[in-house]
Design an enzyme around this catalytic site. Structure first.
Site, mmCIF file in Angstrom:
data_model
loop_
_atom_site.group_PDB
_atom_site.id
_atom_site.type_symbol
_atom_site.label_atom_id
_atom_site.label_comp_id
_atom_site.label_asym_id
_atom_site.label_seq_id
_atom_site.Cartn_x
_atom_site.Cartn_y
_atom_site.Cartn_z
ATOM 1 N N ARG A 212 43.028 4.606 -30.497
ATOM 2 C CA ARG A 212 41.688 5.140 -30.786
ATOM 3 C C ARG A 212 41.057 5.730 -29.529
ATOM 4 O O ARG A 212 41.042 5.101 -28.468
ATOM 5 C CB ARG A 212 40.785 4.027 -31.324
ATOM 6 N N GLY B 63 32.864 3.838 -41.824
ATOM 7 C CA GLY B 63 32.344 2.587 -41.294
ATOM 8 C C GLY B 63 31.216 2.005 -42.112
ATOM 9 O O GLY B 63 31.438 1.240 -43.047
ATOM 10 N N ARG B 64 29.987 2.357 -41.788
ATOM 11 C CA ARG B 64 28.812 1.689 -42.345
ATOM 12 C C ARG B 64 28.782 1.611 -43.871
ATOM 13 O O ARG B 64 28.352 0.582 -44.409
ATOM 14 C CB ARG B 64 27.536 2.353 -41.816
ATOM 15 N N TYR C 184 35.090 0.686 -23.323
ATOM 16 C CA TYR C 184 35.755 -0.578 -23.023
ATOM 17 C C TYR C 184 36.873 -0.328 -22.003
ATOM 18 O O TYR C 184 37.014 0.770 -21.475
ATOM 19 C CB TYR C 184 36.221 -1.234 -24.316
ATOM 20 N N GLN D 120 42.891 -4.259 -34.512
ATOM 21 C CA GLN D 120 42.517 -3.503 -33.322
ATOM 22 C C GLN D 120 42.466 -4.440 -32.113
ATOM 23 O O GLN D 120 41.718 -5.427 -32.113
ATOM 24 C CB GLN D 120 41.156 -2.828 -33.516
#
Length: 369
Positions: free
Chosen positions: A234, A324-325, A187, A105
């Site tokens: 994304r 994810g987590r 971002y 990424q």
């Protein structure tokens, strides 16, 4: 191009991401873990971490900065020097040795950075609008308030596009199977897309079309390096992270997704879930909303567990689901899903981003009966 959806598919069955065979439809989501050290060079510990999780159909490696100017997170990795390329080769080799696939990424933090990362120079953004969420940023000098960023001059933009192209070249040299352009979570590229943060009056602001321009020009550049079917994007249309959320978010993101159809991309990765924060500016955008405007491979993300991931795949809402987590504390997550084994307890949040070495990173056990 027609959708590659396979209705009534299952999460654990193989999937062909165009010419790239994936063992299953479980994707390890990109998660910043801050283990690259002050020099930002990926290392053997990181290679071990990703190698442990290579049974995912696809790994998207953590957000990785494209230049010094893109930095803004302590000890996160980069991909803008030869040493960084060599460091990342350890990871790609470890994942490939176990039959896994891995994308990188590409990241520019934009206004979510701080001058202490840039020799006293302000971070850059589409417009001089600071993050105003009551929080502070972790910097080399400790916690600091966010600053008003410097608005990028129009003539600087080709240089940023070239940084993405060079990062794409280096990602290929590092042995990755593809790249993902990070245009989410407040971002740089997300702030260009959104009307809340983009108040420009040049060709890169003022309309949905213009706000998409930088992302599309970056895709034009990186697809001269990579086959477009090895490039993902994304989005986080519903997210409030980094003080984001625009009143016209539904129109902006459905328009942006429709513009991606021209590229024949690997996938569109949408943080459709609300677990990372919701701006509450309208009905959240769903995978179904993106299915209506985007013709390619669709990946859902944010807050999915095995059951909700299975449902999204089986009903054709998504082709792939990023988790994810659970991958933090379960290196063998796919095997646990496959065998209906219990998951390890969640990782201690204090170790998520801390430079603690193996603790909370590579020391989680695989399942033992």
């Amino acid at each position: 191009m027609k959708s590659m959806t396979t209705t009534f598919a299952t999460l654990l069955e193989p999937f062909h991401l165009w010419d790239l065979p994936l063992a299953n439809r479980v994707v390890m989501a990109p998660m910043t873990r801050a283990r690259a050290g002050k020099d930002r060079i990926p290392n053997a510990l990181m290679a071990e971490y990703y190698g442990q999780r290579a049974s995912a159909g696809l790994i998207i490696a953590e957000a990785t900065t494209i230049s010094e100017q893109a930095n803004g997170w302590n000890e996160s990795p980069g991909v803008y020097t030869d040493a960084m390329v060599e460091g990342w080769q350890l990871t790609t080799q470890a994942v490939h040795a176990k039959g896994g696939k891995i994308f990188l990424q590409l990241w520019h933090m934009g206004r979510a950075s701080h001058s202490s990362f840039h020799g006293g120079q302000l971070p850059i953004a589409p417009s001089a609008i600071k993050i105003n969420n009551g929080e502070e940023i972790h910097t080399p000098l400790g916690k600091q308030p966010y600053e008003v960023p410097r608005a990028i001059e129009t003539e600087e933009i080709p240089g940023i596009i070239e940084e993405y192209r060079q990062a794409a070249i280096r990602a290929k040299a590092a042995g990755f199977d593809g790249i993902e352009i990070h245009s989410a979570n407040g971002y740089l590229l997300d702030t260009f897309l959104q009307s809340k943060t983009n108040h420009r009056t040049d060709a890169y602001g003022g309309s949905a079309t213009n706000r998409c321009r930088l992302l599309l020009e970056i895709l034009d550049a990186v697809t001269t390096v990579w086959d477009s079917r090895r490039v993902g994007v994304r989005f986080s249309p519903n997210g409030s992270f980094n003080d984001m959320g625009s009143p016209d978010f539904r129109e902006q993101f459905t328009y942006a997704a429709s513009q991606l159809n021209r590229y024949n991309l690997a996938y569109l990765h949408v943080m459709d879930g609300l677990a990372f924060g919701f701006h509450e500016l309208g009905e959240p955008l769903t995978l179904a909303d993106f299915r209506a405007v985007y013709d390619g491979v669709l990946m859902g993300n944010c807050g999915y567990d095995r059951s909700s991931a299975e449902t999204a795949i089986a009903t054709g809402q998504a082709d792939l689901i990023a988790i994810g987590r659970p991958f933090i504390s379960n290196p063998d997550l796919v095997e646990r899903y496959t065998n209906n084994w219990a998951l390890n307890p969640d990782a201690d949040m204090a170790t998520w981003y801390a430079p603690t070495g193996a603790e909370g990173y590579t020391d989680f056990p695989t399942y033992a009966a």
